[in-house]
Write an enzyme that holds these catalytic residues in place. Sequence first.
Site, PDB file in Angstrom:
ATOM      1  N   GLU A  68     -58.714 -26.219  31.758  1.00 47.80           N
ATOM      2  CA  GLU A  68     -58.058 -27.483  32.137  1.00 47.80           C
ATOM      3  C   GLU A  68     -58.856 -28.672  31.608  1.00 47.80           C
ATOM      4  O   GLU A  68     -58.296 -29.642  31.085  1.00 47.80           O
ATOM      5  CB  GLU A  68     -57.939 -27.565  33.664  1.00 47.80           C
ATOM      6  CG  GLU A  68     -56.962 -26.549  34.240  1.00 47.80           C
ATOM      7  CD  GLU A  68     -56.941 -26.479  35.752  1.00 47.80           C
ATOM      8  OE1 GLU A  68     -55.992 -25.932  36.294  1.00 47.80           O
ATOM      9  OE2 GLU A  68     -57.888 -26.971  36.397  1.00 47.80           O
ATOM     10  N   THR A  70     -48.042 -26.539  41.554  1.00 46.99           N
ATOM     11  CA  THR A  70     -47.351 -27.774  41.134  1.00 46.99           C
ATOM     12  C   THR A  70     -47.047 -27.696  39.644  1.00 46.99           C
ATOM     13  O   THR A  70     -45.938 -28.033  39.212  1.00 46.99           O
ATOM     14  CB  THR A  70     -48.217 -29.006  41.462  1.00 46.99           C
ATOM     15  OG1 THR A  70     -48.793 -28.853  42.767  1.00 46.99           O
ATOM     16  CG2 THR A  70     -47.381 -30.282  41.442  1.00 46.99           C
TER      17      THR A  70
HETATM   18  C1  5RP Z   1     -56.063 -24.880  39.104  1.00 44.29           C
HETATM   19  C2  5RP Z   1     -56.013 -26.295  39.527  1.00 44.29           C
HETATM   20  C3  5RP Z   1     -54.775 -26.765  40.204  1.00 44.29           C
HETATM   21  O1  5RP Z   1     -54.274 -27.852  39.502  1.00 44.29           O
HETATM   22  C4  5RP Z   1     -55.104 -27.172  41.615  1.00 44.29           C
HETATM   23  O2  5RP Z   1     -55.743 -26.097  42.266  1.00 44.29           O
HETATM   24  C5  5RP Z   1     -53.857 -27.585  42.383  1.00 44.29           C
HETATM   25  O3  5RP Z   1     -53.081 -26.451  42.651  1.00 44.29           O
HETATM   26  P1  5RP Z   1     -51.680 -26.522  43.349  1.00 44.29           P
HETATM   27  O4  5RP Z   1     -50.768 -27.268  42.435  1.00 44.29           O
HETATM   28  O5  5RP Z   1     -51.279 -25.070  43.510  1.00 44.29           O
HETATM   29  O6  5RP Z   1     -51.837 -27.211  44.678  1.00 44.29           O
HETATM   30  O7  5RP Z   1     -56.915 -27.062  39.349  1.00 44.29           O
HETATM   31  O8  5RP Z   1     -57.320 -24.518  38.634  1.00 44.29           O
END
Ligand code: 5RP
Length: 218
Positions: A103, A31
């Site tokens: 993050e 995303t």
């Molecule tokens: C990475 C994360 C991502 O934001 C989470 O895994 C969501 O991923 P995606 O957008 O591919 O569904 O925390 O460490």
Amino acid sequence: MTQDELKKAVGWAALDYVTPGTIVGVGTGSTAAHFIDALASIKHQIEGAVSSSEASTAKLKGYGIHVFDLNEIDQLAVYVDGADEINGQMQMIKGGGAALTREKIIAAVADRFICIADASKQVDVLGRFPLPVEVIPMARSYVARELVKLGGQPEYRQNVVTDNGNIILDVHNLKIIDPIRLEAAINALPGVVTVGLFGARGADVALIGTATGVQTIQ
Ligand code: 5RP
């Protein structure tokens, strides 16, 4: 719409939260990758980005967007990132992409956390998605035993080394009724670098991709 189309819709919708002339906090995952594509379309209007992973840094640099070291900046207006789960209190599980520590650091610096997610990520109670925990390698077994005492079933994520050189334990079968308490308990275990539970610092705005459009929750 496919799940990826929903992710794309929220990635582009997040541009509304970017103020021209600023440095933008950028998350990790599929995303967030759509958000980076969107950000590239206004790259001449922003000063640059701070990034939560080597993967996002490479993508940003590929677009010619300057990536700042977080230590170079003392203020960040927004951080835009995805989530693996988000509850009604805007608390999240993150770290499916193993980038949870960076993050969490950027989220702590940012004034506003804009969560971008397709509707499948919404839950009443966090914990269906296995909770990622970044752990110093030598503490893996010890931390795993302690996580069992906390009621979970940790699983070593095979063949994954984080950008910080550590391992990930994914904790299954948790029903997280009190995210702030569990976050504090896991973070207090020696050897734990970060738990991917964003309880104390949740999102300020959630942009949720649904079949009928992007829903804004704040
Ligand atoms: C990475 C994360 C991502 O934001 C989470 O895994 C969501 O991923 P995606 O957008 O591919 O569904 O925390 O460490």
